[in-house]
Write a protein that holds these residues in place. Structure first.
Motif, PDB file in Angstrom:
ATOM      1  N   ALA A 130       0.824  -1.215   0.000  1.00  0.00           N
ATOM      2  CA  ALA A 130       0.000   0.000   0.000  1.00  0.00           C
ATOM      3  C   ALA A 130       0.859   1.266   0.000  1.00  0.00           C
ATOM      4  CB  ALA A 130      -0.949   0.000   1.188  1.00  0.00           C
ATOM      5  N   ASN A 131       1.893   1.295   0.826  1.00  0.00           N
ATOM      6  CA  ASN A 131       2.733   2.493   0.870  1.00  0.00           C
ATOM      7  C   ASN A 131       3.412   2.745  -0.465  1.00  0.00           C
ATOM      8  OD1 ASN A 131       2.093   3.113   3.493  1.00  0.00           O
ATOM      9  ND2 ASN A 131       3.824   2.001   4.357  1.00  0.00           N
ATOM     10  N   PHE A 173       0.797   4.402  -2.704  1.00  0.00           N
ATOM     11  CA  PHE A 173       0.621   5.807  -2.331  1.00  0.00           C
ATOM     12  C   PHE A 173       1.778   6.652  -2.867  1.00  0.00           C
ATOM     13  CE2 PHE A 173      -2.181   4.165   1.185  1.00  0.00           C
ATOM     14  CZ  PHE A 173      -3.339   4.779   0.740  1.00  0.00           C
ATOM     15  N   THR A 180       4.465  -0.357  -9.585  1.00  0.00           N
ATOM     16  CA  THR A 180       3.522  -1.110  -8.762  1.00  0.00           C
ATOM     17  C   THR A 180       3.689  -2.606  -9.026  1.00  0.00           C
ATOM     18  OG1 THR A 180       1.949   0.715  -8.656  1.00  0.00           O
ATOM     19  CG2 THR A 180       1.070  -1.498  -8.298  1.00  0.00           C
ATOM     20  N   LEU A 188      -4.366  -6.385  -1.413  1.00  0.00           N
ATOM     21  CA  LEU A 188      -4.675  -5.057  -0.897  1.00  0.00           C
ATOM     22  C   LEU A 188      -6.154  -4.743  -1.080  1.00  0.00           C
ATOM     23  CD1 LEU A 188      -1.683  -2.949  -2.253  1.00  0.00           C
ATOM     24  CD2 LEU A 188      -2.062  -3.762   0.084  1.00  0.00           C
ATOM     25  N   ASN A 199      -9.176  -2.040  -1.946  1.00  0.00           N
ATOM     26  CA  ASN A 199      -9.247  -0.981  -2.952  1.00  0.00           C
ATOM     27  C   ASN A 199      -8.786   0.346  -2.332  1.00  0.00           C
ATOM     28  OD1 ASN A 199      -9.846   0.904  -4.885  1.00  0.00           O
ATOM     29  ND2 ASN A 199     -12.040   0.542  -4.863  1.00  0.00           N
ATOM     30  N   LEU A 200      -7.577   0.751  -2.668  1.00  0.00           N
ATOM     31  CA  LEU A 200      -7.035   2.003  -2.130  1.00  0.00           C
ATOM     32  C   LEU A 200      -7.729   3.219  -2.731  1.00  0.00           C
ATOM     33  CD1 LEU A 200      -3.255   1.057  -1.959  1.00  0.00           C
ATOM     34  CD2 LEU A 200      -4.974   0.965  -0.144  1.00  0.00           C
ATOM     35  N   THR A 203     -10.111   4.930  -0.220  1.00  0.00           N
ATOM     36  CA  THR A 203      -9.585   5.530   1.006  1.00  0.00           C
ATOM     37  C   THR A 203      -9.889   7.024   1.059  1.00  0.00           C
ATOM     38  OG1 THR A 203      -7.426   6.003   0.016  1.00  0.00           O
ATOM     39  CG2 THR A 203      -7.683   3.862   1.112  1.00  0.00           C
ATOM     40  N   ALA A 215      -7.361   9.027  -1.080  1.00  0.00           N
ATOM     41  CA  ALA A 215      -7.614   9.034  -2.530  1.00  0.00           C
ATOM     42  C   ALA A 215      -8.706  10.041  -2.881  1.00  0.00           C
ATOM     43  CB  ALA A 215      -7.986   7.640  -3.014  1.00  0.00           C
ATOM     44  N   GLN A 226      -9.227   8.734  -6.968  1.00  0.00           N
ATOM     45  CA  GLN A 226      -9.822   7.431  -6.677  1.00  0.00           C
ATOM     46  C   GLN A 226      -9.554   6.425  -7.796  1.00  0.00           C
ATOM     47  OE1 GLN A 226     -11.449  10.414  -6.429  1.00  0.00           O
ATOM     48  NE2 GLN A 226     -12.964  10.378  -4.803  1.00  0.00           N
ATOM     49  N   PHE A 270      -5.802   5.289  -7.827  1.00  0.00           N
ATOM     50  CA  PHE A 270      -5.495   4.381  -6.720  1.00  0.00           C
ATOM     51  C   PHE A 270      -6.164   3.024  -6.936  1.00  0.00           C
ATOM     52  CE2 PHE A 270      -4.142   8.245  -4.727  1.00  0.00           C
ATOM     53  CZ  PHE A 270      -3.171   7.868  -3.816  1.00  0.00           C
ATOM     54  N   THR A 320      -4.157  -0.467  -7.383  1.00  0.00           N
ATOM     55  CA  THR A 320      -4.472  -1.581  -6.486  1.00  0.00           C
ATOM     56  C   THR A 320      -4.760  -2.833  -7.302  1.00  0.00           C
ATOM     57  OG1 THR A 320      -5.416  -0.083  -4.830  1.00  0.00           O
ATOM     58  CG2 THR A 320      -6.009  -2.407  -4.662  1.00  0.00           C
TER      59      THR A 320
END
Length: 103
Positions: A14-15, A18, A38, A65, A67-68, A71, A74, A80, A83, A87
């Motif tokens: 995840a990091n 981001f 990624t 993961l 769905n980032l 978040t 995002a 959105q 991200f 993901t």
């Protein structure tokens, strides 16, 4: 040597997403580069799982993961879709790589 009777869990990435999304959003890398990086992050996780398996671990749970794109961050940066796409790319690459490892 890993304890063959232990339960191991692996969860990460995840990091990285981001970071790559922020770099792409700032114009430091392209969206294509963010997607490629990624994928490399997912393959790194596959390598870590393989290393743990080769050290003797028998039971390894690897988490995808969430769905980032859903978040608050995002939404705050109006990214959105980016991200969510990263993901998806991470999870697909991770799942494909895990499938190639020995049982």
């Amino acid at each position: 040597m890993a304890d063959p009777n232990a339960l191991y869990t692996m969860w990460g990435g995840a990091n990285d997403i981001f970071t790559y999304a922020a770099l792409a959003g700032g114009g430091f890398i392209t969206p294509t580069q963010a997607q490629q990086l990624t994928g490399l992050s997912a393959l790194t996780m596959v390598g870590l799982v393989d290393t743990l398996q080769n050290a003797g671990a028998q039971t390894i749970v690897v988490f995808n993961l969430p769905n980032l794109g859903a978040t608050p961050y995002a939404a705050a940066v109006s990214a959105q879709a980016s991200f969510a796409g990263l993901t998806y790319a991470y999870n697909e690459t991770l799942d494909g790589g895990i499938a190639t490892l020995d049982d």
